[in-house]
Enzyme design. Structure first.
Site, short mmCIF file in Angstrom:
data_model
loop_
_atom_site.label_atom_id
_atom_site.label_comp_id
_atom_site.label_asym_id
_atom_site.label_seq_id
_atom_site.Cartn_x
_atom_site.Cartn_y
_atom_site.Cartn_z
N MET A 57 0.86 -1.19 0.00
CA MET A 57 0.00 0.00 0.00
C MET A 57 0.89 1.23 0.00
O MET A 57 1.63 1.45 0.94
CB MET A 57 -0.90 0.01 1.23
CG MET A 57 -1.76 -1.25 1.39
SD MET A 57 -2.87 -1.54 0.04
CE MET A 57 -2.12 -3.03 -0.66
N CYS A 58 0.89 1.99 -1.08
CA CYS A 58 1.88 3.06 -1.28
C CYS A 58 1.24 4.44 -1.35
O CYS A 58 0.02 4.57 -1.47
CB CYS A 58 2.65 2.81 -2.57
SG CYS A 58 3.42 1.19 -2.71
N ASP A 59 2.09 5.45 -1.32
CA ASP A 59 1.65 6.84 -1.47
C ASP A 59 2.66 7.60 -2.31
O ASP A 59 3.87 7.52 -2.06
CB ASP A 59 1.51 7.51 -0.10
CG ASP A 59 0.42 6.87 0.73
OD1 ASP A 59 -0.76 7.15 0.48
OD2 ASP A 59 0.76 6.06 1.61
N GLU A 114 1.83 2.52 -8.05
CA GLU A 114 0.89 2.20 -6.98
C GLU A 114 0.04 0.99 -7.36
O GLU A 114 -0.32 0.82 -8.54
CB GLU A 114 -0.08 3.38 -6.75
CG GLU A 114 0.57 4.69 -6.42
CD GLU A 114 0.86 4.84 -4.94
OE1 GLU A 114 0.19 4.17 -4.14
OE2 GLU A 114 1.74 5.63 -4.59
N ASN A 155 -3.79 3.90 -3.19
CA ASN A 155 -4.17 2.59 -3.72
C ASN A 155 -5.61 2.54 -4.20
O ASN A 155 -6.31 1.56 -3.97
CB ASN A 155 -3.89 1.52 -2.67
CG ASN A 155 -2.44 1.52 -2.26
OD1 ASN A 155 -2.11 1.91 -1.15
ND2 ASN A 155 -1.57 1.14 -3.17
#
Length: 418
Positions: A1-3, A80, A173
């Site tokens: 889970m990225c930003d 993402e 995400n």
């Protein structure tokens, strides 16, 4: 889970920042690839690089593709995971593969956008995308930037939509592009209609049509995206320090608490929803007429780490084989992860034990005319000293489920006892 967050001003440098959030058992290394590393085999079916300029990537150890990267022409891309209504194939290529192909072959963000669109339309997204959970699969979205501007590209299978960035843009995400796209796959709307996701007279909204709303909600994407957007959007001309703060932000959530990932700086925890939600690498880039100036942690948990100058140097950032890895104390990533796990036992007090020293070292890393090689070596030395220091601070009491979770991760990684 990225930003991922990007800032495109009316004039001046473009700024980019990304936290790569993955499983805590998954090492991620900074590498610089050039002609001498071109012999490293790429997955079959991917086009070869047309340009052999240097490419700086942050790559999960077990895969060829990369989560974040920049090339010496000043192009930077962040990837993402997004969850859509379309199935993800058991075989295929990941968005991380697409990212690395684009960085190796493109000299501008516009070219990289075209390359990513071509790959999306012509290749299947699929195959293993998780480290321990090899059946975990997803589609991808991207931020693509250079000194002239940036694009957000979101995909669902072979379908896609792209929006030019004006000011601040943040992705996480979940699909975000609705009817505000600047470009879109010519068959996306008609396909959505055939599936019953778009009524005959309804305006086509890409995210509404293709999102898996349950999975998107489960990731906490909207909350994290709001955090990074507000952190950067509050400044008329943000600087490096604001991007460091944005990527290190816990959004008021104590590490290890909650049932889903709701802060940009993420720590694995609740096994059902947060196992793949630990920040395992972070990168920031300033894009101007000189190209890309990059800073990276080369570690997990930016809240406990430091951002260091990261030049396009294949001697300092040696390419590695695609190989699963286990604990090796001589690697900065693993030494820091040992420190990170120790701090999670009593985050507030143990982080405080190294806070002043870490802040001084961070300031030293951001000073002008520093030696990057010396700073990366110093970080490993500091990390070992900080680990010894925090182990002298009494550990806290974590809920039994989280304690059991981390014992299992230590066993997977073959961590030595403190």
């Amino acid at each position: 889970m990225c930003d991922t967050v990007v800032f495109v001003p009316e004039q001046g440098a473009v700024w980019f920042g990304k936290n790569s959030n993955r499983e805590p058992s998954e090492a991620q290394f900074i590498e610089c690839h050039d002609r001498s590393s071109s012999a490293i085999a790429r997955p079959r079916g991917l086009p070869g690089a047309e340009d052999h300029g240097r490419v700086l990537v942050s790559r999960p150890a077990w895969m060829w593709g990369a989560e974040i990267g920049a090339n010496e022409h000043g192009v930077v891309i962040g990837n993402e995971a997004v969850f859509t209504r379309l199935p993800v194939e058991r075989t295929g290529h990941s968005g991380m593969d697409f990212l690395r192909v684009a960085l190796g072959s493109c000299r501008s963000a516009a070219d990289a956008l075209e390359q990513l669109i071509e790959l999306t339309e012509n290749l299947l997204q699929g195959g293993p995308m998780g480290h321990q959970q090899r059946g975990f699969r997803y589609h991808s979205s991207f931020v693509v930037a250079d000194r002239h501007g940036a694009w957000v590209l979101e995909t669902a299978g072979h379908y896609w939509a792209a929006r030019r960035v004006r000011g601040v843009a943040s992705i996480s995400n979940g699909l975000t592009i609705q009817d505000d796209y600047d470009r879109v796959h010519r068959g996306a709307a008609s396909y959505a209609r055939t599936r019953g996701w778009l009524d005959k007279n309804q305006t086509f909204r890409f995210a509404d049509a293709f999102s898996d709303r349950f999975m998107t909600s489960l990731t906490g994407a909207a909350t994290r995206r709001a955090c990074t957007a507000s952190a950067i959007g509050g400044y008329p001309r943000p600087a490096l320090s604001q991007f460091i703060d944005a990527l290190s932000d816990h959004a008021g959530v104590q590490p290890g608490r909650g049932w889903r990932s709701e802060s940009p700086c993420a720590h694995a925890g609740w096994p059902a929803t947060m196992h793949a939600a630990q920040t395992t690498s972070s990168m920031i880039a300033r894009l101007d007429d000189t190209g890309a100036t990059v800073w990276a942690t080369g570690t997990s948990s930016p809240c406990l780490s430091v951002f260091k100058p990261t030049p396009f140097d294949p001697v300092l950032f040696v390419p590695r084989r695609v190989k699963d890895t286990r604990f090796r104390e001589r690697d900065l990533w693993w030494a820091h992860e040992r420190l990170h796990r120790a701090c999670l036992e009593n985050y507030t007090d143990r982080r405080a034990a190294l806070s002043d020293d870490r802040s001084r070292f961070q300031d030293a890393c951001l000073a002008p005319r520093v030696d990057p090689a010396a700073l990366w070596a110093d970080h490993l030395h500091h990390t070992r000293a900080w680990f010894s220091r925090v182990c002298r601070v009494e550990g806290g009491r974590r809920p039994w489920l989280h304690r059991r979770y981390w014992r299992k991760q230590d066993a997977v990684n073959e961590f030595p006892a403190p």
